[in-house]
Design a protein around this motif. Structure first.
Motif, PDB file in Angstrom:
ATOM      1  N   UNK A 106       0.842  -1.196   0.000  1.00  0.00           N
ATOM      2  CA  UNK A 106       0.000   0.000   0.000  1.00  0.00           C
ATOM      3  C   UNK A 106       0.884   1.255   0.000  1.00  0.00           C
ATOM      4  N   UNK A 107       0.521   2.236  -0.818  1.00  0.00           N
ATOM      5  CA  UNK A 107       1.287   3.481  -0.904  1.00  0.00           C
ATOM      6  C   UNK A 107       0.331   4.669  -0.846  1.00  0.00           C
ATOM      7  N   UNK A 108       0.622   5.602   0.061  1.00  0.00           N
ATOM      8  CA  UNK A 108      -0.098   6.873   0.090  1.00  0.00           C
ATOM      9  C   UNK A 108       0.772   7.912  -0.599  1.00  0.00           C
ATOM     10  N   UNK A 109       0.273   8.476  -1.680  1.00  0.00           N
ATOM     11  CA  UNK A 109       1.054   9.388  -2.511  1.00  0.00           C
ATOM     12  C   UNK A 109       0.854  10.845  -2.109  1.00  0.00           C
ATOM     13  N   UNK A 110      -0.217  11.124  -1.397  1.00  0.00           N
ATOM     14  CA  UNK A 110      -0.660  12.488  -1.150  1.00  0.00           C
ATOM     15  C   UNK A 110       0.416  13.406  -0.575  1.00  0.00           C
ATOM     16  N   UNK A 111       1.110  12.964   0.465  1.00  0.00           N
ATOM     17  CA  UNK A 111       2.108  13.818   1.101  1.00  0.00           C
ATOM     18  C   UNK A 111       3.380  13.988   0.315  1.00  0.00           C
ATOM     19  N   UNK A 112       3.448  13.316  -0.819  1.00  0.00           N
ATOM     20  CA  UNK A 112       4.654  13.366  -1.653  1.00  0.00           C
ATOM     21  C   UNK A 112       4.299  13.809  -3.071  1.00  0.00           C
ATOM     22  N   UNK A 113       3.245  14.596  -3.170  1.00  0.00           N
ATOM     23  CA  UNK A 113       2.726  14.997  -4.477  1.00  0.00           C
ATOM     24  C   UNK A 113       2.176  16.413  -4.371  1.00  0.00           C
ATOM     25  N   UNK A 114       2.387  17.202  -5.397  1.00  0.00           N
ATOM     26  CA  UNK A 114       1.821  18.555  -5.386  1.00  0.00           C
ATOM     27  C   UNK A 114       0.303  18.459  -5.426  1.00  0.00           C
ATOM     28  N   UNK A 115      -0.350  19.341  -4.671  1.00  0.00           N
ATOM     29  CA  UNK A 115      -1.812  19.296  -4.557  1.00  0.00           C
ATOM     30  C   UNK A 115      -2.501  20.048  -5.677  1.00  0.00           C
ATOM     31  N   UNK A 116      -1.742  20.624  -6.573  1.00  0.00           N
ATOM     32  CA  UNK A 116      -2.315  21.341  -7.714  1.00  0.00           C
ATOM     33  C   UNK A 116      -1.634  20.864  -8.991  1.00  0.00           C
ATOM     34  N   UNK A 117      -2.258  21.141 -10.111  1.00  0.00           N
ATOM     35  CA  UNK A 117      -1.723  20.682 -11.387  1.00  0.00           C
ATOM     36  C   UNK A 117      -0.282  21.180 -11.568  1.00  0.00           C
ATOM     37  N   UNK A 118       0.609  20.343 -12.104  1.00  0.00           N
ATOM     38  CA  UNK A 118       0.355  19.040 -12.728  1.00  0.00           C
ATOM     39  C   UNK A 118       0.420  17.850 -11.771  1.00  0.00           C
ATOM     40  N   UNK A 119       0.280  18.073 -10.464  1.00  0.00           N
ATOM     41  CA  UNK A 119       0.204  16.992  -9.475  1.00  0.00           C
ATOM     42  C   UNK A 119       1.441  16.081  -9.523  1.00  0.00           C
ATOM     43  N   UNK A 120       2.595  16.704  -9.532  1.00  0.00           N
ATOM     44  CA  UNK A 120       3.849  15.969  -9.685  1.00  0.00           C
ATOM     45  C   UNK A 120       4.193  15.187  -8.418  1.00  0.00           C
ATOM     46  N   UNK A 121       4.528  13.910  -8.579  1.00  0.00           N
ATOM     47  CA  UNK A 121       4.984  13.068  -7.473  1.00  0.00           C
ATOM     48  C   UNK A 121       6.475  13.300  -7.275  1.00  0.00           C
ATOM     49  N   UNK A 122       6.868  13.503  -6.023  1.00  0.00           N
ATOM     50  CA  UNK A 122       8.268  13.746  -5.702  1.00  0.00           C
ATOM     51  C   UNK A 122       9.140  12.598  -6.206  1.00  0.00           C
ATOM     52  N   UNK A 123      10.223  12.934  -6.899  1.00  0.00           N
ATOM     53  CA  UNK A 123      11.090  11.924  -7.493  1.00  0.00           C
ATOM     54  C   UNK A 123      11.718  11.002  -6.468  1.00  0.00           C
ATOM     55  N   UNK A 124      12.108  11.551  -5.323  1.00  0.00           N
ATOM     56  CA  UNK A 124      12.719  10.715  -4.292  1.00  0.00           C
ATOM     57  C   UNK A 124      11.727   9.691  -3.749  1.00  0.00           C
ATOM     58  N   UNK A 125      10.453  10.097  -3.613  1.00  0.00           N
ATOM     59  CA  UNK A 125       9.428   9.161  -3.142  1.00  0.00           C
ATOM     60  C   UNK A 125       9.172   8.072  -4.172  1.00  0.00           C
ATOM     61  N   UNK A 126       9.060   8.440  -5.420  1.00  0.00           N
ATOM     62  CA  UNK A 126       8.857   7.436  -6.471  1.00  0.00           C
ATOM     63  C   UNK A 126      10.011   6.445  -6.490  1.00  0.00           C
ATOM     64  N   UNK A 127      11.221   6.935  -6.334  1.00  0.00           N
ATOM     65  CA  UNK A 127      12.378   6.042  -6.316  1.00  0.00           C
ATOM     66  C   UNK A 127      12.351   5.113  -5.114  1.00  0.00           C
ATOM     67  N   UNK A 128      11.885   5.616  -3.966  1.00  0.00           N
ATOM     68  CA  UNK A 128      11.791   4.764  -2.782  1.00  0.00           C
ATOM     69  C   UNK A 128      10.743   3.676  -2.986  1.00  0.00           C
ATOM     70  N   UNK A 129       9.618   4.039  -3.565  1.00  0.00           N
ATOM     71  CA  UNK A 129       8.592   3.035  -3.852  1.00  0.00           C
ATOM     72  C   UNK A 129       9.156   1.983  -4.798  1.00  0.00           C
ATOM     73  N   UNK A 130       9.854   2.410  -5.838  1.00  0.00           N
ATOM     74  CA  UNK A 130      10.455   1.457  -6.782  1.00  0.00           C
ATOM     75  C   UNK A 130      11.463   0.559  -6.081  1.00  0.00           C
ATOM     76  N   UNK A 131      12.244   1.129  -5.181  1.00  0.00           N
ATOM     77  CA  UNK A 131      13.236   0.340  -4.445  1.00  0.00           C
ATOM     78  C   UNK A 131      12.568  -0.766  -3.642  1.00  0.00           C
ATOM     79  N   UNK A 132      11.466  -0.439  -2.946  1.00  0.00           N
ATOM     80  CA  UNK A 132      10.768  -1.429  -2.134  1.00  0.00           C
ATOM     81  C   UNK A 132      10.106  -2.490  -3.015  1.00  0.00           C
TER      82      UNK A 132
END
Length: 574
Positions: free
Chosen positions: A95-121
């Motif tokens: 399970x992944x909650x993206x909200x705290x690692x993503x901009x709340x307005x367009x373009x709603x970019x997910x933080x690169x470090x968080x995406x990399x951590x999810x990929x690592x796991x």
């Protein structure tokens, strides 16, 4: 062409249902590994999901708010997945909650470090040869639930979220599955409206992932019912949505936490009784009839009992009753051909993520056994002997669950049938002489533990327990909490009812006199106390006396009177 496709799918479903009935639940379990050691995609979706059984949730970790360690678990390491794999799990849900690692307005970019951590796991788990289910988790209630009032923005953000996830994992192996949205919910909506919003999000998810190409063109996609509820209206709605997609690589998902009063111990739901058993059977029967009997795989993305186990609080549910729940769930899921994912929030529940040990090895052993076989149980795992009375014979009802009873043991010593116990049909009677020997000096509490053994599955422990009726004392306190001095005398608390003289229910749960365990009241066995919580006391009518009846597992009851006067509270023994 479409009609031929559905006919082939239905024939396949009938064949797979027959395979399931014969006990072959994992056709593709021995599939050879592909890239990074992950298992190959099996020949059909039904076989792939069967090969994922059993599954485990990395709960309260990447879904924790705001960060990975915020809810008490350490950062996940590959050793966690090594442990899970060694214990027989074949897949994990991350399970992944993206909200705290993503901009709340367009373009709603997910933080690169968080995406990399999810990929690592994810890659850690895949490298262990585990299937992985990756999802959008607590976003469901943090911002997705506002869709009725903020439709366009929520839909745009949901699309942006899955566009980025799909791109990041486009080239991952087929053993990675995507799950649209955890427990979809929408504010201020009817079921019919909620189903429409859920369909809209599942459609956006499906379209975006498929159009992203690479492995996503055929990747198995897990799609939830509204609330991941197994009510027939929700199953039928998802089935209709899936038929309209004409995509065989879709996997419906639901959750199951049991009959609610039993799962949290409220409204007198202290035992895994006929009502709780029927609720479970009906859940799996609906899922089987709607999906798995037709060759459509189902992933039970979460199961367990709410707030159980919880090593940080007194257990809400009596241990033997919890064991019966997990035993039947394993059987009913296997019979329905459903792959099950145990919800594990971590340190205070099943797997301690720091020590990599099971917090309750015996409980986990029972869960593990349920994956492959039935176990015998009994009407109780306790035999209570009142210290103030002479010992007499005691009878329990055996639940054979299709097995044969082999006998009773105390450690390595087999008890003698006829002398120590008798069996008549399903009635097991322990003789007075055997109980006298087992009770020993009759100190309060468990004096001895014996085991009922069967020809398969786990033995059923029976705790011979000496008790006397608990004794409560008067107390004074405030609405912030009242601790009632309590001598438990070998007994344990089951539930508490609370009423007023006019017959009204007292307490925050106003639809039943039986209040919720650990929320309105909580035992403190080590401290010889019984806490009435602030939640309970502040809900009482000012100046009116409430009659509380404490129910104990021995069958004993104690009546206690509580009166709130402003911020002060008094408790009196009847």
């Amino acid at each position: 062409m479409r009609g031929t496709h559905h006919l082939t799918r239905r024939l396949l479903g009938l064949l797979l249902a027959l395979v399931t009935l014969l006990g072959v639940t994992s056709v593709a379990a021995s599939a050879a590994p592909d890239r990074e050691g992950s298992p190959q995609r099996a020949a059909t979706p039904m076989e792939t999901v069967a090969a994922m059984q059993p599954s485990w949730n990395l709960g309260n970790t990447l879904d924790a708010i705001p960060d990975e360690t915020s809810w008490g678990n350490p950062k996940v390491t590959k050793a966690v997945f090594d442990t899970v794999k060694a214990q027989g799990f074949r897949s994990v849900r991350i399970p992944v909650t993206w909200n705290g690692h993503q901009s709340a307005s367009a373009p709603y970019t997910i933080d690169g470090a968080w995406m990399n951590r999810v990929k690592e796991v994810v890659d850690m788990a895949l490298a262990d040869g585990l299937y992985v289910v990756l999802n959008v988790h607590h976003d469901s209630w943090q911002w997705i639930s506002t869709m009725p009032a903020d439709h366009d923005n929520v839909l745009a953000r949901f699309k942006a979220t899955w566009t980025q996830i799909a791109a990041a994992f486009r080239d991952h192996p087929a053993s990675l599955l995507f799950e649209s949205n955890n427990e979809p919910q929408f504010n201020n909506t009817t079921d019919a409206q909620g189903i429409q919003y859920n369909d809209e999000l599942n459609t956006a998810f499906h379209t975006l992932v498929r159009q992203s190409g690479g492995g996503n063109a055929t990747r198995l996609l897990v799609v939830p019912t509204l609330h991941t509820n197994s009510g027939q209206i929700f199953l039928d709605a998802l089935d209709a949505w899936m038929r309209a997609r004409n995509d065989t690589n879709l996997v419906p998902t639901v959750h199951y936490y049991g009959y609610y009063p039993f799962s949290v111990n409220v409204a007198g739901g202290t035992t895994f009784d006929a009502t709780s058993q029927a609720d479970m059977r009906d859940h799996f029967a609906r899922v089987r009839a709607t999906f798995t009997s037709r060759g459509i795989p189902v992933y039970l993305g979460e199961y367990g009992l709410l707030a159980y186990p919880d090593t940080n609080h007194p257990p809400r549910i009596e241990r033997g009753e919890a064991l019966k729940f997990f035993e039947q769930l394993g059987h009913d899921a296997r019979s329905a051909g459903v792959t099950t994912a145990l919800w594990d929030p971590g340190t205070f529940a099943f797997l301690d993520r720091t020590t990599l040990r099971w917090s309750d090895p015996a409980l986990f052993a029972a869960v593990k056994s349920s994956w492959t076989t039935r176990s015998g149980t009994a009407s109780s795992d306790r035999v209570f002997l009142a210290k103030s009375s002479a010992i007499t014979a005691k009878t329990l009802t055996l639940n054979l669950n299709g097995l044969s009873f082999r006998g009773l043991w105390q450690g390595g010593t087999r008890l003698v049938q006829g002398r120590d116990y008798t069996v008549s049909g399903s009635q097991l009677t322990l003789t007075a002489s055997a109980l006298t020997r087992l009770a020993g000096n009759r100190a309060y509490g468990i004096n001895a533990t014996i085991e009922a053994r069967f020809n398969a599955g786990r033995p059923w422990q029976i705790h011979v327990t000496t008790y006397d009726r608990p004794v409560l004392s008067s107390a004074n306190g405030s609405t912030s909490g009242l601790t009632v001095p309590t001598q438990y005398r070998g007994d344990q608390l089951a539930t508490m009812s609370a009423t007023y003289a006019d017959g009204g229910n007292a307490g925050p749960v106003n639809w039943t006199p039986y209040q919720e365990f650990n929320v309105s009241f909580r035992p403190d066995y080590a401290g010889n106390g019984l806490l009435l919580t602030s939640d309970f006391l502040t809900s009482l009518r000012d100046g009116q006396q409430a009659t509380l009846v404490f129910h104990f597992w021995s069958g004993a009851t104690v009546t206690y009177l509580v009166t709130r006067n402003g911020g002060s509270v008094t408790g009196t023994v009847v």
